[in-house]
Design an enzyme around this catalytic site. Structure first.
Site, PDB file in Angstrom:
ATOM      1  N   ALA A   1       0.869  -1.182   0.000  1.00 37.06           N
ATOM      2  CA  ALA A   1       0.000   0.000   0.000  1.00 37.06           C
ATOM      3  C   ALA A   1       0.907   1.233   0.000  1.00 37.06           C
ATOM      4  CB  ALA A   1      -0.964   0.006   1.181  1.00 37.06           C
ATOM      5  N   LEU A   2       1.744   1.260  -1.014  1.00 34.95           N
ATOM      6  CA  LEU A   2       2.847   2.229  -1.048  1.00 34.95           C
ATOM      7  C   LEU A   2       2.360   3.673  -1.094  1.00 34.95           C
ATOM      8  CD1 LEU A   2       5.335   0.481  -3.503  1.00 34.95           C
ATOM      9  CD2 LEU A   2       5.218   0.316  -0.999  1.00 34.95           C
TER      10      LEU A   2
ATOM     11  N   HIS B   1       7.214   5.524   1.697  1.00 34.14           N
ATOM     12  CA  HIS B   1       7.947   4.346   1.207  1.00 34.14           C
ATOM     13  C   HIS B   1       8.869   4.750   0.056  1.00 34.14           C
ATOM     14  CE1 HIS B   1       4.111   2.170   2.620  1.00 34.14           C
ATOM     15  NE2 HIS B   1       5.071   1.665   3.380  1.00 34.14           N
TER      16      HIS B   1
ATOM     17  N   GLN C   1       3.537 -10.107  13.008  1.00 36.94           N
ATOM     18  CA  GLN C   1       3.729  -8.854  13.755  1.00 36.94           C
ATOM     19  C   GLN C   1       2.415  -8.171  14.100  1.00 36.94           C
ATOM     20  OE1 GLN C   1       6.045  -7.050  10.425  1.00 36.94           O
ATOM     21  NE2 GLN C   1       5.030  -5.157  11.028  1.00 36.94           N
TER      22      GLN C   1
ATOM     23  N   GLU D   1      11.940   6.545  10.126  1.00 34.49           N
ATOM     24  CA  GLU D   1      11.828   7.012  11.520  1.00 34.49           C
ATOM     25  C   GLU D   1      10.370   7.107  11.955  1.00 34.49           C
ATOM     26  OE1 GLU D   1      14.009  10.671  11.851  1.00 34.49           O
ATOM     27  OE2 GLU D   1      15.948   9.619  11.946  1.00 34.49           O
TER      28      GLU D   1
ATOM     29  N   GLN E   1      10.850   0.675  16.008  1.00 33.74           N
ATOM     30  CA  GLN E   1      11.205  -0.441  15.122  1.00 33.74           C
ATOM     31  C   GLN E   1      12.616  -0.254  14.554  1.00 33.74           C
ATOM     32  OE1 GLN E   1       8.567  -2.333  11.981  1.00 33.74           O
ATOM     33  NE2 GLN E   1       9.593  -0.809  10.732  1.00 33.74           N
TER      34      GLN E   1
ATOM     35  N   MET F   1       2.621  10.131   6.818  1.00 28.78           N
ATOM     36  CA  MET F   1       2.065   9.200   5.819  1.00 28.78           C
ATOM     37  C   MET F   1       2.058   7.790   6.367  1.00 28.78           C
ATOM     38  SD  MET F   1       3.193  10.422   2.133  1.00 28.78           S
ATOM     39  CE  MET F   1       2.653  12.030   1.580  1.00 28.78           C
ATOM     40  N   SER F   2       0.981   7.065   6.097  1.00 29.84           N
ATOM     41  CA  SER F   2       0.856   5.691   6.570  1.00 29.84           C
ATOM     42  C   SER F   2      -0.155   4.973   5.683  1.00 29.84           C
ATOM     43  CB  SER F   2       0.346   5.701   8.016  1.00 29.84           C
ATOM     44  OG  SER F   2      -0.125   4.414   8.360  1.00 29.84           O
ATOM     45  N   SER F   3       0.077   3.700   5.460  1.00 27.93           N
ATOM     46  CA  SER F   3      -0.887   2.914   4.671  1.00 27.93           C
ATOM     47  C   SER F   3      -2.244   2.923   5.363  1.00 27.93           C
ATOM     48  CB  SER F   3      -0.390   1.477   4.511  1.00 27.93           C
ATOM     49  OG  SER F   3       0.910   1.491   3.978  1.00 27.93           O
TER      50      SER F   3
HETATM   51  P1  AMP Z   1       5.315  -0.392   6.390  1.00 20.84           P
HETATM   52  O1  AMP Z   1       4.929  -0.744   4.994  1.00 20.84           O
HETATM   53  O2  AMP Z   1       4.333   0.484   7.074  1.00 20.84           O
HETATM   54  O3  AMP Z   1       5.771  -1.563   7.194  1.00 20.84           O
HETATM   55  O4  AMP Z   1       6.596   0.529   6.233  1.00 20.84           O
HETATM   56  C1  AMP Z   1       7.736   0.095   5.530  1.00 20.84           C
HETATM   57  C2  AMP Z   1       8.865   1.045   5.822  1.00 20.84           C
HETATM   58  O5  AMP Z   1       8.496   2.353   5.406  1.00 20.84           O
HETATM   59  C3  AMP Z   1       9.206   1.126   7.316  1.00 20.84           C
HETATM   60  O6  AMP Z   1      10.598   1.220   7.467  1.00 20.84           O
HETATM   61  C4  AMP Z   1       8.515   2.392   7.732  1.00 20.84           C
HETATM   62  O7  AMP Z   1       9.098   3.026   8.851  1.00 20.84           O
HETATM   63  C5  AMP Z   1       8.678   3.249   6.489  1.00 20.84           C
HETATM   64  N1  AMP Z   1       7.674   4.294   6.469  1.00 20.84           N
HETATM   65  C6  AMP Z   1       6.332   4.141   6.586  1.00 20.84           C
HETATM   66  N2  AMP Z   1       5.729   5.347   6.585  1.00 20.84           N
HETATM   67  C7  AMP Z   1       6.706   6.276   6.460  1.00 20.84           C
HETATM   68  C8  AMP Z   1       6.721   7.702   6.406  1.00 20.84           C
HETATM   69  N3  AMP Z   1       5.608   8.425   6.490  1.00 20.84           N
HETATM   70  N4  AMP Z   1       7.922   8.314   6.289  1.00 20.84           N
HETATM   71  C9  AMP Z   1       9.070   7.599   6.214  1.00 20.84           C
HETATM   72  N5  AMP Z   1       9.121   6.249   6.265  1.00 20.84           N
HETATM   73  C10 AMP Z   1       7.960   5.595   6.384  1.00 20.84           C
END
Ligand code: AMP
Length: 282
Positions: free
Chosen positions: A32-33, A37, A61, A150, A155, A186-188
């Site tokens: 869900a990029l 990401h 997890q 970060e 994590q 930003m977050s999925s």
């Molecule tokens: P995830 O798909 O949420 O597991 O994230 C994969 C990687 O992307 C992890 O190292 C997260 O910390 C990083 N990540 C997710 N959201 C962000 C963001 N808004 N800014 C920077 N890195 C992110």
């Protein structure tokens, strides 16, 4: 762009390149990029000859089965997005079976106590699941450098500890938090918010920034109380925790010390969706 679903195929492709000492950068994700990401991906592309990105929603997890079920899975769209960044990216998008081979369980890890704070306290088993998948992916991809955001600061520290304690030859690179124009990290999971909630969630970063100002001249305790009080004014938010912790040990701050680096960490629910964020306080 090459897409692998099987670790055996990916390893067969990568092993001659590893023998030729090509530098391999690795960006593990759950898909869900979004642009957060992509910032990790671009850093890896700029620093390595080969970049591998994995897309895998890691079941071990998740401590909440509803969260796992509802986690967005958008592989076709993700591939399209990656293609727009560069067609040289190597994608690894396995099924659960390819990773866990019929035993979808976590290994236990000791991260010198980092696992007992914040996310570890509120999501039992979460960091065992993270350690299990990251270690396995590192064994499969054998990267020189791996990129973590970060956004998930705890994590990031845990993965650094995992690498140090298990003598894994990977440089773990932390990358800054990418935010929406509103300031929301930003977050999925943001995809699951209603339009109104997504707009209102901008307040999280506003409050974190105010907390930073308050912490400059006040104690950690007073700052935490202020944040808790602010969110009580917004009943659509349910604050799980706001903590001020030492960046290295992740232990909560009692008395501020001049030579230490501190960060504010938050986990909060809106529309039953759990969001996390953090801010450097120095
Ligand atoms: P995830 O798909 O949420 O597991 O994230 C994969 C990687 O992307 C992890 O190292 C997260 O910390 C990083 N990540 C997710 N959201 C962000 C963001 N808004 N800014 C920077 N890195 C992110």
């Amino acid at each position: 762009m090459l897409i692998f679903n099987k670790k055996s195929d990916l390893s067969a492709f990568l092993s001659p390149l590893i023998q030729q000492n090509k530098s391999i950068g690795f960006v593990p994700t759950m898909g869900a990029l979004h642009k957060g990401h992509l910032s990790l991906l671009e850093k890896s592309l700029s620093e390595n000859e080969i970049t591998v990105m994995s897309i895998f929603v890691n079941p071990t997890q998740f401590n909440n089965s509803e969260d796992l079920d509802k986690y967005p899975r958008t592989l076709e769209r993700d591939i399209q997005i990656m293609q727009e960044v560069s067609n040289t990216i190597i994608v690894y998008a396995p099924e659960v079976e390819d990773i866990y081979e019929g035993k979808t369980v976590s290994q236990s890890f000791d991260y010198d106590g980092l696992e007992n704070q914040m996310e570890g306290k509120h999501r039992p088993g979460h960091f065992d699941g993270v350690g299990t998948i990251v270690k396995r992916l590192f064994e499969i991809v054998q990267p020189n450098k791996a990129y973590f955001g970060e956004k998930d600061f705890q994590q990031l520290q845990i993965v650094k500890k995992l690498v140090e304690k298990n003598n894994i030859p990977v440089a773990v690179i932390g990358c800054p938090i990418h935010r929406e124009d509103s300031g929301l990290a930003m977050s999925s999971r943001n995809e699951r918010l209603s339009e109104t909630a997504r707009k209102n969630a901008a307040i999280i970063y506003q409050i974190l920034n105010s907390a930073k100002e308050i912490f400059a001249t006040n104690s950690a305790e007073a700052t935490v109380k202020w944040v808790e009080n602010e969110f009580q004014k917004h009943p659509d938010f349910q604050l799980e925790y706001f903590e001020i912790a030492d960046e290295t040990t992740l232990l909560p701050v009692n008395t501020k010390e001049a030579d230490k680096k501190y960060r504010g960490f938050i986990a909060i629910f809106i529309e039953n969706i759990r969001l996390i964020d953090n801010i450097s306080l120095n």
